[in-house]
Design a protein around this motif. Structure first.
Motif, PDB file in Angstrom:
ATOM      1  N   SER A 163       7.126 -10.303 -30.438  1.00  0.00           N
ATOM      2  CA  SER A 163       7.695  -9.697 -32.122  1.00  0.00           C
ATOM      3  C   SER A 163       9.330  -9.546 -31.035  1.00  0.00           C
ATOM      4  N   GLN A 164       8.916  -8.984 -29.854  1.00  0.00           N
ATOM      5  CA  GLN A 164      10.123  -8.410 -29.158  1.00  0.00           C
ATOM      6  C   GLN A 164      10.997  -9.283 -27.994  1.00  0.00           C
ATOM      7  N   LEU A 165       9.955 -10.659 -27.838  1.00  0.00           N
ATOM      8  CA  LEU A 165      10.337 -11.678 -26.855  1.00  0.00           C
ATOM      9  C   LEU A 165      12.281 -12.349 -26.425  1.00  0.00           C
ATOM     10  N   LYS A 167      14.878 -10.868 -27.219  1.00  0.00           N
ATOM     11  CA  LYS A 167      15.024  -9.596 -26.475  1.00  0.00           C
ATOM     12  C   LYS A 167      15.297  -9.707 -25.017  1.00  0.00           C
ATOM     13  N   TYR A 168      14.116  -9.703 -24.545  1.00  0.00           N
ATOM     14  CA  TYR A 168      14.061  -9.473 -23.600  1.00  0.00           C
ATOM     15  C   TYR A 168      13.477 -10.474 -22.774  1.00  0.00           C
ATOM     16  N   ALA A 169      13.555 -11.753 -22.770  1.00  0.00           N
ATOM     17  CA  ALA A 169      12.373 -12.845 -22.149  1.00  0.00           C
ATOM     18  C   ALA A 169      13.669 -13.431 -20.901  1.00  0.00           C
ATOM     19  N   ALA A 170      14.353 -13.092 -21.147  1.00  0.00           N
ATOM     20  CA  ALA A 170      15.712 -13.660 -20.069  1.00  0.00           C
ATOM     21  C   ALA A 170      15.638 -12.838 -18.798  1.00  0.00           C
ATOM     22  N   ASP A 171      15.783 -10.912 -19.440  1.00  0.00           N
ATOM     23  CA  ASP A 171      15.680 -10.445 -18.247  1.00  0.00           C
ATOM     24  C   ASP A 171      14.199 -10.328 -17.635  1.00  0.00           C
ATOM     25  N   LEU A 172      12.709 -10.404 -18.310  1.00  0.00           N
ATOM     26  CA  LEU A 172      11.927 -10.263 -18.262  1.00  0.00           C
ATOM     27  C   LEU A 172      11.875 -11.242 -17.133  1.00  0.00           C
ATOM     28  N   TYR A 173      12.466 -12.780 -16.921  1.00  0.00           N
ATOM     29  CA  TYR A 173      12.926 -13.468 -16.021  1.00  0.00           C
ATOM     30  C   TYR A 173      13.044 -13.297 -14.936  1.00  0.00           C
ATOM     31  N   ALA A 174      14.035 -12.566 -14.499  1.00  0.00           N
ATOM     32  CA  ALA A 174      15.118 -11.771 -13.851  1.00  0.00           C
ATOM     33  C   ALA A 174      14.195 -10.597 -13.188  1.00  0.00           C
ATOM     34  N   ALA A 175      13.828 -10.494 -13.616  1.00  0.00           N
ATOM     35  CA  ALA A 175      12.676  -9.421 -13.532  1.00  0.00           C
ATOM     36  C   ALA A 175      11.331  -9.665 -12.203  1.00  0.00           C
ATOM     37  N   VAL A 180       4.030 -15.455 -19.769  1.00  0.00           N
ATOM     38  CA  VAL A 180       3.941 -14.249 -20.510  1.00  0.00           C
ATOM     39  C   VAL A 180       2.653 -15.145 -20.993  1.00  0.00           C
ATOM     40  N   ASN A 181       1.397 -13.852 -21.311  1.00  0.00           N
ATOM     41  CA  ASN A 181       0.532 -13.912 -22.851  1.00  0.00           C
ATOM     42  C   ASN A 181       1.113 -13.887 -23.920  1.00  0.00           C
ATOM     43  N   ILE A 182       0.771 -15.247 -25.405  1.00  0.00           N
ATOM     44  CA  ILE A 182       1.071 -14.520 -26.667  1.00  0.00           C
ATOM     45  C   ILE A 182       0.106 -14.364 -27.936  1.00  0.00           C
ATOM     46  N   SER A 183      -0.484 -13.286 -28.131  1.00  0.00           N
ATOM     47  CA  SER A 183      -1.317 -12.520 -28.997  1.00  0.00           C
ATOM     48  C   SER A 183      -0.505 -13.804 -30.830  1.00  0.00           C
ATOM     49  N   LEU A 184      -1.349 -14.651 -30.480  1.00  0.00           N
ATOM     50  CA  LEU A 184      -1.251 -15.625 -32.256  1.00  0.00           C
ATOM     51  C   LEU A 184      -2.072 -16.041 -32.706  1.00  0.00           C
ATOM     52  N   LEU A 205       8.047 -16.617 -33.824  1.00  0.00           N
ATOM     53  CA  LEU A 205       8.175 -18.114 -32.937  1.00  0.00           C
ATOM     54  C   LEU A 205       9.866 -18.235 -32.259  1.00  0.00           C
ATOM     55  N   ARG A 206      10.422 -16.946 -32.887  1.00  0.00           N
ATOM     56  CA  ARG A 206      11.913 -16.374 -32.047  1.00  0.00           C
ATOM     57  C   ARG A 206      11.826 -16.872 -30.450  1.00  0.00           C
ATOM     58  N   GLY A 207      11.083 -15.862 -30.558  1.00  0.00           N
ATOM     59  CA  GLY A 207      10.486 -15.330 -28.780  1.00  0.00           C
ATOM     60  C   GLY A 207       9.558 -16.242 -27.870  1.00  0.00           C
ATOM     61  N   ILE A 208       9.290 -16.910 -28.290  1.00  0.00           N
ATOM     62  CA  ILE A 208       8.487 -17.962 -27.769  1.00  0.00           C
ATOM     63  C   ILE A 208       9.610 -19.278 -27.714  1.00  0.00           C
ATOM     64  N   ASP A 209      10.570 -19.792 -28.582  1.00  0.00           N
ATOM     65  CA  ASP A 209      11.572 -20.365 -28.391  1.00  0.00           C
ATOM     66  C   ASP A 209      12.301 -19.314 -26.679  1.00  0.00           C
ATOM     67  N   ALA A 210      12.865 -18.423 -27.105  1.00  0.00           N
ATOM     68  CA  ALA A 210      13.685 -17.357 -26.322  1.00  0.00           C
ATOM     69  C   ALA A 210      12.643 -17.530 -24.751  1.00  0.00           C
ATOM     70  N   ALA A 211      11.376 -17.317 -24.566  1.00  0.00           N
ATOM     71  CA  ALA A 211      10.860 -17.211 -23.410  1.00  0.00           C
ATOM     72  C   ALA A 211      10.874 -18.692 -23.065  1.00  0.00           C
ATOM     73  N   GLN A 212      10.340 -19.486 -23.290  1.00  0.00           N
ATOM     74  CA  GLN A 212      10.313 -20.871 -23.340  1.00  0.00           C
ATOM     75  C   GLN A 212      11.662 -21.337 -22.112  1.00  0.00           C
ATOM     76  N   ALA A 213      12.746 -20.991 -23.337  1.00  0.00           N
ATOM     77  CA  ALA A 213      14.258 -21.314 -22.974  1.00  0.00           C
ATOM     78  C   ALA A 213      14.467 -20.604 -21.308  1.00  0.00           C
ATOM     79  N   ALA A 214      14.301 -19.347 -21.117  1.00  0.00           N
ATOM     80  CA  ALA A 214      14.085 -18.964 -20.068  1.00  0.00           C
ATOM     81  C   ALA A 214      13.488 -19.277 -19.091  1.00  0.00           C
ATOM     82  N   GLY A 215      12.485 -20.155 -19.022  1.00  0.00           N
ATOM     83  CA  GLY A 215      11.703 -21.017 -18.470  1.00  0.00           C
ATOM     84  C   GLY A 215      10.378 -20.003 -17.847  1.00  0.00           C
ATOM     85  N   LEU A 216       9.778 -19.107 -19.143  1.00  0.00           N
ATOM     86  CA  LEU A 216       8.565 -18.405 -18.185  1.00  0.00           C
ATOM     87  C   LEU A 216       7.561 -19.556 -18.847  1.00  0.00           C
ATOM     88  N   ARG A 217       6.070 -19.643 -18.787  1.00  0.00           N
ATOM     89  CA  ARG A 217       5.291 -20.126 -18.469  1.00  0.00           C
ATOM     90  C   ARG A 217       4.576 -19.454 -20.005  1.00  0.00           C
TER      91      ARG A 217
END
Length: 394
Positions: A163-165, A167-175, A180-184, A205-217
């Motif tokens: 739900s918050q990905l 907002k935070y996907a790019a920052d998580l990658y930078a850290a 990430v595992n997503i419960s769905l 679903l937007r969070g998943i898009d953001a995670a993949q765009a940031a480079g997160l598996r």
């Protein structure tokens, strides 16, 4: 926040009689802020994984290796804070929330995790509920990056409801987070709202898009629920294949008192899930062992990896290398047992000395039990845990 803002606006309109009312409104807002701070502390876990190396503690009494030797292991420590809850798995009864003073601060969590890392922990997973709702949570992730940079921590990962990905996907990658595992549990928007109580599938679903765009598996975790997501097995699998995401199915576990129910009506054996896959795919067992509870297969036609977490049909206790630390400092040694150690007391009693905390961790690890006692084989919820999953995280 809306109530607080409304209180301020009303206070500005009351004129000469408003002073006492404004004072009351300030008290209400303070209570609201305090109540909101409690919400983040209902449950929380840090999941840690550590490999025996150097100063790493060893299992002594309860789990002997082949030939009686003490075997090396990883511990997994997880932090769950709040977010979507699942009425199909968690009682709808009112929950009791924790006072803020009982929660470990972000600084205390940093110190706690750093102490585990100093003892040989190599993998750390943050979990929930939804850990990203905790105020300032990126301070923790940014702090853990120093251990990744130093090579003392091999992996920092996250389990989230998504739900918050956005907002935070790019920052998580930078850290330093790389997966990430997503419960769905469903791709049906109506059922998703039902199972999460208030979740919005498009937001996830937007969070998943953001995670993949940031480079997160991304890996999807789905609880197999009889009569709920059975019809979606093919759809969910194909959706994951199209998006290049791995998928892990999890058997529902007898966790928490849910009144007259025992979850037997929700239980969908993963033996049946695998058999259904075999009707449409060539299923190949994989020898991969991540140190976690999942066993993996590959669907040859799509090339995707499917995981099965089977605490009931085939428990994974012999390969379990994880422990769970709650946001109050309780270290649970097994998801399906009540054994736990209080690490908050030595942490706070000795703010300048980590030796007592290290000693408490070593003593706790030696008590890791041989396994859990979950059992549905006789059509009863054997080994049912009174502790809710929300207490120790998913």
């Amino acid at each position: 926040a809306l109530l607080g803002r409304g209180g301020v606006e009303a206070g500005l309109r009351v004129g000469s009689r408003g002073r006492a009312r404004r004072s009351g409104q300030r008290r209400i807002r303070r209570r609201l802020r305090l109540r909101c701070s409690w919400l983040y502390g209902h449950a929380g876990v840090f999941g840690l994984a550590y490999s025996q190396s150097g100063a790493g503690a060893q299992r002594q009494n309860s789990r002997q290796g082949r030939g009686g030797e003490e075997d090396a292991f990883h511990d997994a420590m997880l932090v769950q804070l709040c977010g979507h809850s699942k009425p199909l798995q968690i009682t709808l009864a009112p929950m009791t929330f924790l006072p803020k003073r009982e929660l470990l601060t972000l600084e205390e969590l940093d110190r706690m995790c750093s102490t585990f890392i100093g003892l040989g922990v190599q993998k750390l997973r943050i979990t929930g509920g939804e850990p990203l709702v905790r105020r300032g949570i990126m301070q923790f992730f940014d702090g853990m990056k120093r251990h990744l940079d130093a090579g003392t921590l091999k992996e920092l990962t996250l389990t989230t409801n998504g739900s918050q990905l956005e907002k935070y996907a790019a920052d998580l990658y930078a850290a330093g987070v790389r997966r990430v595992n997503i419960s769905l549990d469903t791709l049906d928007e109506g059922k998703f709202a039902e199972v999460t109580r208030w979740g919005r599938l498009p937001q996830v679903l937007r969070g998943i898009d953001a995670a993949q765009a940031a480079g997160l598996r991304v890996k999807i975790n789905a609880v197999a629920l009889k009569g709920f997501n059975e019809p979606e097995l093919a759809q969910i699998t194909q959706w994951c294949a199209e998006r290049d995401m791995d998928l892990t199915w999890i058997e529902v576990m007898p966790m928490g008192d849910i009144g007259n129910e025992d979850r037997l009506d929700q239980y969908w054996s993963l033996k049946d899930v695998r058999a259904r896959y075999a009707e449409h795919y060539t299923v190949t067992d994989l020898a991969e062992n991540t140190g976690g509870p999942a066993r993996y297969v590959r669907l040859e036609e799509t090339g995707q990896k499917i995981g099965f977490i089977t605490p009931l049909t085939h428990n994974f206790c012999e390969s379990c290398n994880r422990v769970r630390l709650t946001c109050t400092g309780e270290l649970y040694l097994c998801l399906g047992q009540e054994d736990m150690a209080d690490l908050r007391a030595p942490l706070r009693a000795h703010p300048e000395d980590d030796a007592p905390l290290e000693a408490a961790i070593r003593a706790a690890i030696t008590l890791k039990p041989k396994g859990h006692d979950f059992d549905y084989s006789r059509q009863t919820a054997g080994g049912q845990m009174p502790r809710h999953m929300s207490h120790t995280g998913g």
